[in-house]
Design a protein around this motif. Sequence first.
Motif: not given
Lengths: 270, 412
Positions: B121-129, B38-53
């Motif tokens: 699929t890009e929402s925080w509630p889904f990401a947390f669960v 509600y406060t910051i909006g959808s999850v931002k995608a992370v890119h290589y190499p951050l996602n690998m880390y």
Amino acid sequence: MTHFDTWVTFPYFSVGAIILWCIAGFLLFKSEKKSSKEKIALLVALGGVIMIGAFITILWISLERPPLRTLGETRLWYGFFLSAVGLIAYLRWRYKWFVGYSLAMASLFLLITLSNPDTYNKALMPALQSPWFVPHVVVYIFAYALLAASSLVAFHGLYQHSKNQLVQETLDMANNLAYIGLGFLTFGLLFGALWAKEAWGHYWTWDPKETWAFLTWLSYLTYVHLRYRHPDAIKKPLWALALSFGILLICWFGVNYLPSAQQSVHTYTQ
Amino acid sequence: MTRPTHEQRTPLWQFPWGYAESFIFGIGLFLTGCILQYTIGSVKAVHYPLNMYFMLTFWFGLGFVHYFAKKTSIVKWLRSVPLAVASSVLVLVLVVVMGTIPQASYDPTIALDPLGFSNMTESWPFAFVMFLMLTNLGLATWNRILPFKVKNLGFIFNHLGLWVTVVAAGLGSGDLQRLSMDLYEGKTEWKAYDKDLNDVELPLAIKLNKFSITEFPPKIAFANRETGKVMSKGENAFVMIDPDLKAYLYKDWKVEIVKYLYESAPVNGIYQQFNDDGAAPAALIKLTNQKTGKIVEGWICAGSFRFDGATLQVDDEYEIGILPPEAKKFSSNVTLYTKDGEQKTTDLEVNYPIEVGGWKVYQLSYDERFGRWSKLSVVELVRDPWLPVVYIGIFMMMIGAAYIIWTGQKQA
């Protein structure tokens, strides 16, 4: 022979199979274990399965594509596998009531197709013309048949429980069918993902059908974990199993009626 | 008959934690996710190499926790079945929502709601669960890896396979590039566009030599005159005009095909052979009512972008016509050029993508208004560097599934 002529012969095959199954069921319930009557009953039932198998084969040839596209066509496979699974399960566990249930269910599916003939459509869209098509759908339908059977066993278990006659074998059987069905369901899901990658460049798009398939998978997974944790519990796991089948049915038929359906590539209508 | 269960009920929040604590904790995470969304909006995608880390830290972090704290009550709970059930059920509930309401990831015109449910699929509630579920899954897997026992292999393949698949697919989505390219016959194109229609220049170029479609024979069908609805049920509702089709029965009507032209155009109401763009299938048919003896005769035509189709009135209720032919196969003959001077000519077809310079090229669509006369072929280019990792997960799950089928419930 054209595929119209093939569908015209369907009543002979389906009514023939249903009659054979009725005779087999009657003989089986009257027979003693390991008697010759029992053997005859099983052979008669097998005759019914072979009839449906033969019809599927002829239909496949005349359609020049696997008959796996419309709901009517998938019901044929359901009838085939459900009756076959019933017989195999009988050879393994010798439960008469289970054969009765599965043959009755298989007959029901044939009757639905008989009374509600599907569109006799020969066209198969290009995306479905893939070597993955047959394994994906056959594995799925086999999984559905096993899971339907496991839910039947679960309901039987609940019935036995209410009469205080629950036997351990019923629980074991529901379990076994659910485990094996889940294994096949996993294969169906993964085959679908690999195929989608080749056809559309994406293994998982959360298409509504995929979403509901995932839900079905997840709910059986939950059942398996509940069962693992509480091997002796009765009511809750059995209810979970019965509920999972409800989700499976939504996945199979219900998706077409959901608000999200227009986003699906899996709606089996025209 | 009642049986004792293994569970001893303890007061809430006193170890060992069970289903109640697991659900409450999971719902708490879900609500936190809602507030964040509600406060910051959808999850931002992370890119290589951050996602690998992220992935490596997540996996070995769980391993570290397992190695040093596996006997603490909290870690026992984190890998427990009650938490597996609770987090699965929470994922299940969110996915039910996703499966019921239309999703923006599929149709970008759908407005986003404040809690992100229409872009689940890009929402925080889904990401947390999901994070809770993956933590549970990862710790349960480590518990079977260390100490290692051969009999746990089936469990490891199932659980590690799922963990790898979900994490790699989720984190890898940030590196996935999916572009479309419009190819016109005879032209070379090196620009593609993304889903927001921004141009993207590519290190490769594609020239469309020829686009071709083969069609299924068109189908004759009856339609309701008032609603225009095509009659799709029952025997012979649709009949493909195969070359050897002479006549068939639909309800009370006998339908005879007197003359059939696959490529035709109308001249003063009569259809004649026509071999240019926009030719359409047409048939001269004769209908005889088996009950009343009524006869209707005339031309029907599927129509094309060049001229309208024609139907024939059968009686007060029905008309008959030809449906536009469906595509059996469509393919593009293309020449691919890469920056280092490579050149390759090949057919691109649905279900048979080609690989070039790290991109996979898929036949996507064409201009459907023009059908087989389309001069446009739309192809899709996908670059998905995480795919091999996802496939490793998928194949581990397949081995695990084979194991389950083999052993049945005995694996427990």
